[in-house]
Structures are given as C-alpha cells and as structure tokens.
Write a protein that holds these residues in place. Structure first.
Motif, PDB file in Angstrom:
ATOM      1  N   GLY A 181       0.894   6.826  -6.620  1.00 36.60           N
ATOM      2  CA  GLY A 181      -0.367   7.320  -7.189  1.00 36.60           C
ATOM      3  C   GLY A 181      -0.509   8.809  -6.970  1.00 36.60           C
ATOM      4  N   LEU A 182      -0.179   9.244  -5.783  1.00 35.09           N
ATOM      5  CA  LEU A 182      -0.299  10.660  -5.444  1.00 35.09           C
ATOM      6  C   LEU A 182       0.593  11.514  -6.345  1.00 35.09           C
ATOM      7  CD1 LEU A 182      -1.535  12.612  -3.290  1.00 35.09           C
ATOM      8  CD2 LEU A 182       0.624  12.389  -2.064  1.00 35.09           C
ATOM      9  N   PHE A 183       1.850  11.124  -6.458  1.00 36.39           N
ATOM     10  CA  PHE A 183       2.782  11.930  -7.260  1.00 36.39           C
ATOM     11  C   PHE A 183       2.428  11.883  -8.745  1.00 36.39           C
ATOM     12  CE2 PHE A 183       5.772  11.586  -3.568  1.00 36.39           C
ATOM     13  CZ  PHE A 183       5.814  12.944  -3.310  1.00 36.39           C
ATOM     14  N   ILE A 184       2.031  10.725  -9.227  1.00 37.71           N
ATOM     15  CA  ILE A 184       1.700  10.624 -10.658  1.00 37.71           C
ATOM     16  C   ILE A 184       0.467  11.481 -10.964  1.00 37.71           C
ATOM     17  CG2 ILE A 184       0.790   9.010 -12.399  1.00 37.71           C
ATOM     18  CD1 ILE A 184       3.010   7.111 -11.597  1.00 37.71           C
TER      19      ILE A 184
ATOM     20  N   VAL B 278       1.020   1.134 -14.039  1.00 34.40           N
ATOM     21  CA  VAL B 278       2.041   1.473 -13.031  1.00 34.40           C
ATOM     22  C   VAL B 278       1.886   0.581 -11.796  1.00 34.40           C
ATOM     23  CG1 VAL B 278       3.022   3.301 -11.597  1.00 34.40           C
ATOM     24  CG2 VAL B 278       2.255   3.814 -13.906  1.00 34.40           C
ATOM     25  N   THR B 279       0.642   0.270 -11.419  1.00 35.49           N
ATOM     26  CA  THR B 279       0.452  -0.657 -10.289  1.00 35.49           C
ATOM     27  C   THR B 279       1.075  -2.009 -10.628  1.00 35.49           C
ATOM     28  OG1 THR B 279      -1.599   0.432  -9.730  1.00 35.49           O
ATOM     29  CG2 THR B 279      -1.256  -1.710  -8.744  1.00 35.49           C
ATOM     30  N   GLY B 280       0.870  -2.482 -11.860  1.00 35.35           N
ATOM     31  CA  GLY B 280       1.455  -3.760 -12.287  1.00 35.35           C
ATOM     32  C   GLY B 280       2.973  -3.730 -12.170  1.00 35.35           C
ATOM     33  N   LEU B 281       3.584  -2.630 -12.642  1.00 33.20           N
ATOM     34  CA  LEU B 281       5.051  -2.528 -12.602  1.00 33.20           C
ATOM     35  C   LEU B 281       5.554  -2.451 -11.158  1.00 33.20           C
ATOM     36  CD1 LEU B 281       5.630   0.019 -15.524  1.00 33.20           C
ATOM     37  CD2 LEU B 281       5.920  -2.453 -15.579  1.00 33.20           C
ATOM     38  N   LEU B 282       4.874  -1.628 -10.340  1.00 37.16           N
ATOM     39  CA  LEU B 282       5.291  -1.496  -8.936  1.00 37.16           C
ATOM     40  C   LEU B 282       5.067  -2.806  -8.179  1.00 37.16           C
ATOM     41  CD1 LEU B 282       3.842   2.032  -8.081  1.00 37.16           C
ATOM     42  CD2 LEU B 282       6.237   1.435  -8.369  1.00 37.16           C
ATOM     43  N   PHE B 283       3.961  -3.468  -8.496  1.00 39.47           N
ATOM     44  CA  PHE B 283       3.642  -4.738  -7.842  1.00 39.47           C
ATOM     45  C   PHE B 283       4.704  -5.793  -8.179  1.00 39.47           C
ATOM     46  CE2 PHE B 283       1.271  -8.707  -7.267  1.00 39.47           C
ATOM     47  CZ  PHE B 283       0.646  -8.479  -6.055  1.00 39.47           C
TER      48      PHE B 283
ATOM     49  N   ILE C 248      -7.042   1.795  -5.836  1.00 41.11           N
ATOM     50  CA  ILE C 248      -6.560   2.777  -4.846  1.00 41.11           C
ATOM     51  C   ILE C 248      -5.593   3.757  -5.516  1.00 41.11           C
ATOM     52  CG2 ILE C 248      -5.147   3.027  -2.743  1.00 41.11           C
ATOM     53  CD1 ILE C 248      -6.380   0.306  -1.842  1.00 41.11           C
ATOM     54  N   PHE C 249      -4.736   3.225  -6.390  1.00 38.90           N
ATOM     55  CA  PHE C 249      -3.779   4.065  -7.119  1.00 38.90           C
ATOM     56  C   PHE C 249      -4.522   5.149  -7.898  1.00 38.90           C
ATOM     57  CE2 PHE C 249      -1.146   5.238 -10.689  1.00 38.90           C
ATOM     58  CZ  PHE C 249       0.158   5.191 -10.222  1.00 38.90           C
TER      59      PHE C 249
ATOM     60  N   LEU D 202       0.805  -1.231   0.000  1.00 37.38           N
ATOM     61  CA  LEU D 202       0.000   0.000   0.000  1.00 37.38           C
ATOM     62  C   LEU D 202       0.839   1.284   0.000  1.00 37.38           C
ATOM     63  CD1 LEU D 202      -3.167  -0.392   2.257  1.00 37.38           C
ATOM     64  CD2 LEU D 202      -3.055   0.490  -0.063  1.00 37.38           C
ATOM     65  N   PRO D 203       1.859   1.405   0.891  1.00 36.77           N
ATOM     66  CA  PRO D 203       2.589   2.680   0.928  1.00 36.77           C
ATOM     67  C   PRO D 203       3.154   3.083  -0.432  1.00 36.77           C
ATOM     68  CG  PRO D 203       3.203   1.323   2.803  1.00 36.77           C
ATOM     69  CD  PRO D 203       2.315   0.488   1.934  1.00 36.77           C
ATOM     70  N   ILE D 204       3.818   2.148  -1.120  1.00 35.88           N
ATOM     71  CA  ILE D 204       4.442   2.493  -2.409  1.00 35.88           C
ATOM     72  C   ILE D 204       3.359   2.853  -3.449  1.00 35.88           C
ATOM     73  CG2 ILE D 204       4.641   0.100  -3.258  1.00 35.88           C
ATOM     74  CD1 ILE D 204       7.264   0.868  -4.542  1.00 35.88           C
ATOM     75  N   ILE D 205       2.215   2.160  -3.377  1.00 35.25           N
ATOM     76  CA  ILE D 205       1.136   2.426  -4.337  1.00 35.25           C
ATOM     77  C   ILE D 205       0.523   3.807  -4.065  1.00 35.25           C
ATOM     78  CG2 ILE D 205      -1.217   1.685  -4.986  1.00 35.25           C
ATOM     79  CD1 ILE D 205       0.973  -0.124  -6.127  1.00 35.25           C
TER      80      ILE D 205
END
Lengths: 265, 271
Positions: free
Chosen positions: A67-70, A107-112, A165-166, A60-63
C-alpha cells in the motif's frame, strides 16, 4: 501427437464443460454445508480468532508495504502529469480516488490470494493428505464446521479490513511523496481530496468490492484445498489453481462491479 | 438388523464402484460383537475401502451397512457424525493433529463431545496414555514422536471416548519388531479390557492371525473365505491357501497381465 477429429474436440469441450459445472455444484454444496446450520463446535470463537490471526494479521506486513509503495508511485506519476497543467494540487484527489475505488480492493485481493489463499489451500490439502480431515470425521467432528467455516469467516472479515488499511497507508504514502517531497501545498492536497471523495460513491463502493473479493478468494482457496488430490503433486496443483483462479476472479469481477457501480447505463 | 445382537457390523450385498472399476461386488460380511476380527487380503484389494465403507466415509453403490442396528447409508449428515462417536479409528499414519501436542490430541474428542471439567479431562487423558505406555510423552509434539509412538498416541485418542467399535487400518505397516509386538499386545488387551469390537485391516498375516478371533480374506472384489485363523490356514481353497502361506505364484499370478514375453522381446519397436 494424434490429431483429434472435430467430433472428438466437441466431445472434449462438452466433457470439460460438464466437469466445470460439476465442480461449481460441488463447491456450492461445500459452501452451504460449511456456513449453514449450527456451528457444531464449542470453541468456534477461539478457532475464528486463531484464523483471523493466521489469515489477517500475518498478511498485514505485505499489505502495508505494498500500500505504501503503490500510494507513493501513484503520487509521483500523478504529479508528473498534473504539473504540466498546473493542477498538481489535484494529486491528493487522484491518489485517494484511485486507491479507494480500484487499487485498494483489487491489489489487496490479488495479494491476499497469493499470501493467505495459497497458505489456506496448502494447509487444508496437507491436512487431507495426512488423514487429519478423515480423522476429524471419525471423531464425529464435521471438518466443514471445524476446519473450513472458521477459515471462511476469517477471510470474509479480514480482507475488507486489509483493503481499508491498504488504502489508508497508500494515501499516507501519496501524501509523503506529494507534500513532503515534491512540495505540493498540503492544504490543497487534503482539501481537494476531502471535496472530491464521496462516502457512498467511492468509499462504500470500494468496501462492497472488497467484501465480494474476500468471499470469492477465500471460497476458492478453501475449496481447492478440500477438493485436492491428497498427494504432494495434488496439493501443489491446487495451490497454483487457487492463485490463478482467485486472481482472475478478482480482475473479472472488478470489471463487472465497476461497470455496475460507475458505468452510466 | 437381521443378525441380532451378536454382531456389531453387518454388510449386506455391498457393491462399491470407483468410476468403471468394481472394488466390491455384492459382498456380505458379519463382524461379531466383542471379538477381534481381521480383514485380510493382498495390497490394493480394497481393505481400507472396506473400512471406510463401515465407517460411512464412503457410500456403497448398492447394499446395506448396518452398525449397531442402524443402516449407515440412510443416515443424514448430522446423524452420521453423531453415530461416529461410537467409532474409534486408528489410521495408518496415525493422523495426529500436527498443531496440537500429545495431551491435546488425546483430549480433543473429550473437549468437543463432552462438557467434562478440566481436571477430569486431564485424568482421562493420562489414563489413556498410560494404557498405551506414553504417559511420559504428554508434552511432546507429534513431530517429536517415532512412527510407532504416533500410532500409540493415535490409539489413545481413538479410545478416549470409550468407543464400541475400534478399527485399525494397517496397524503393523512399517513398524520395527518391538513396536509391532507392543501394538499386537495392545490391540488384544484393549479389546478384552474394554469389551469393544475390534476390526483389524491388515496384510500382515502372522500378527493379524495371532490376535484375531475371526478372519475374512478379501480379493477379486469378493470375500474369498472366512473362518477362524486355523480354519483358514487349512482351507482347501487354493486362493486362500496361497495368501495364508505366502506362496509367490498361484491363482494370484506373480506377473501383472502383459503381452507374450518372447514376442515382446523379439518384437523390438512394439515395446
């Protein structure tokens, strides 16, 4: 280095093709054994909850931060372009569509893949190298049901939720920059978004994408861990392969899915 | 099963290949029921592979592996997992589950295979830990245990379901003399007290010979010889004599196959 003859190069190409097909076959049988049949363990739900925490909650934290910055960057860039045409009210629509259709799932897929996928591969590889998986087999517990299945389901369930959530956090970040900082009228920001975003066209397609990415990324991660050489070097290579293969699969599948969903054929 | 009820495990004409390399070639082994059988041989001769063949973690390229009247290579995946409840295996590293404490490690087989109430699981776990002398370590995590203690906890876990066949993979490697003595005593004691069949795979000659009722010596993809420890000690076979007496050079050469020493030294560039 010895120069290879054309015939040998063709032979090597064929051999690597066969290796690839063999790995695909092995991973498909692996997936069928893990997900097919009865669960085989009494505490399957507890195992799933534990993995949902490890794979989903801890990501969750990284997502949220990404998400916020993007979302903020999208709003900033979009505003700078749209303001030249006097259409800065459309920035909400742009941020929402970009996030829901593309950046949320991708981006969630890549971060995940980087955060949870690599951890899954390393954890399973380490279990293999310390003979914990062999030990399970000898106790009469199928490691595909006990170790692999809960991790697969945890990935399938948590990644689409993380993508949602992202997108939500991204839209909120976009609103913060566009409305609170750059002074776009909040009524038109949200109204434009509401008018242009369609549930079936945008939200549902984004969800479908994230479900597909979740399936592929988690499958690659657990298979690489289970199939790795049980040595430190083997685990390190498998972890690298997970991130590389999963990222490429996400980007490649994104193009195919986008073409199918939004391409006018 | 052809050898009747006297044998717990029988390997008939087992051949096992890894790639092009033949690890076992048409091997026959009979493990007598209720005895401690040692499988010995030099490092790298395939002793652990043999154990994995008996436990059906590996499938032989040819031949039959009979355990308690069933040919393991012919069983389905689920039948095999059911069959393995009769086995206990002590791995070289102990292979404890690192996310569970000592109690939960020993309780694990009971939790997954039985519906016993919690109080009974607690009592059984404490009894098994008492048998290996580690009842006091019940709350420790695996990373807080020494190598010898890990193996003893793993042994308690291996006997949690009262298996019929207990297999030990190199149980004495890397143990200090006290831990070694404890393990030697435990293997014999558990075998006699629980009436199980024990298979000890090891290259530690003195320890294995001191507890084994029967020994097999493997090497060169074959069974080189078998018999009681005394029979093998006095064997006329030079290959077995070299292994049993620890002679550095003999039928098993000290040197790995290499080109001529003199030619290689004087040849310079070819080295």
């Amino acid at each position: 280095m010895r120069k290879r003859s054309l015939l040998e190069q063709i032979r090597l190409l064929g051999a690597s093709g066969l290796t690839l097909v063999e790995a695909l076959g092995r991973s498909t049988i692996f997936l069928m054994h893990a997900l097919g049949g009865r669960s085989g363990t009494r505490n399957g739900f507890q195992l799933l909850l534990k993995q949902l925490f490890a794979v989903g909650v801890l990501s969750l934290p990284i997502i949220v931060v990404s998400g916020l910055f993007i979302g903020m960057v999208l709003a900033l860039q979009g505003y700078n372009i749209l303001v030249d045409y006097g259409s800065e009210q459309a920035v909400g629509q742009m941020v929402a569509l970009t996030l829901l259709r593309e950046l949320g799932p991708v981006v969630t897929g890549l971060l995940f893949a980087g955060r949870a996928g690599s951890a899954l591969t390393a954890e399973i590889g380490n279990m293999k190298s310390t003979e914990q998986i062999s030990s399970l087999e000898m106790i009469g517990v199928d490691p595909l049901k006990y170790i692999i299945a809960p991790r697969l389901w945890a990935g399938f369930i948590s990644m689409p939720l993380l993508a949602a959530i992202f997108s939500v956090v991204g839209i909120w970040g976009g609103a913060m920059v566009a409305v609170d900082w750059l002074g776009v009228y909040d009524g038109s920001f949200w109204a434009n978004m509401q008018n242009s975003v369609e549930f079936s066209e945008d939200v549902l397609n984004g969800v479908i994408k994230s479900v597909v990415f979740a399936f592929v990324v988690t499958w690659i991660a657990v298979f690489q861990g289970f199939d790795c050489e049980p040595t430190s070097e083997g685990i390190s290579h498998a972890t690298t392969r997970t991130v590389v293969y999963a990222s490429l699969a996400v980007l490649g599948l994104d193009f195919i899915l986008t073409a199918l969903m939004f391409g006018d054929f | 099963m052809s050898a009747g009820n006297d044998c717990a495990v029988e390997l008939k004409g087992v051949t096992f290949k890894r790639g092009e390399r033949t690890i076992f070639d048409n091997v026959d082994i009979i493990i007598p029921r209720g005895k401690v059988t040692g499988i010995m041989g030099p490092s790298g001769c395939g002793k652990t592979t043999l154990l994995r063949l008996i436990a059906a973690q590996l499938k032989p390229s040819a031949g039959e592996v009979w355990v308690n009247g069933r040919n393991l290579p012919q069983l389905s995946r689920s039948e095999l997992f059911d069959m393995r409840k009769q086995f206990g295996v002590l791995f070289q590293s102990g292979a404890l589950f690192t996310d569970l404490d000592v109690f939960e490690n020993v309780a694990f087989p009971l939790r997954v295979h039985t519906a016993l109430p919690e109080e009974m699981i607690r009592d059984i776990v404490l009894m098994k830990l008492q048998a290996v002398g580690l009842r006091g370590a019940v709350e420790l995590m695996p990373d807080e245990l020494s190598g010898g203690m890990k193996r003893r906890v793993a042994l308690a876990r291996a006997i949690a379901l009262d298996p019929q066949i207990l297999m030990y993979d190199e149980p004495f490697v890397g143990q200090d003399p006290i831990a070694m003595g404890v393990l030697v005593r435990l293997i014999r004691l558990l075998n006699d007290a629980l009436g199980i069949t024990s298979i000890v795979v090891s290259h530690d000659l003195a320890e294995t010979a001191s507890i084994a009722d029967y020994l097999y010596v493997v090497g060169d993809s074959q069974v080189l010889g078998h018999g009681t420890p005394d029979e093998l000690m006095n064997s006329a076979n030079p290959r077995i004599r070299q292994f049993m007496q620890g002679i550095p050079d003999g039928p098993v050469p000290f040197h790995f196959p290499a080109p001529d020493y003199r030619e290689q030294l004087l040849g310079g560039d070819d080295a």
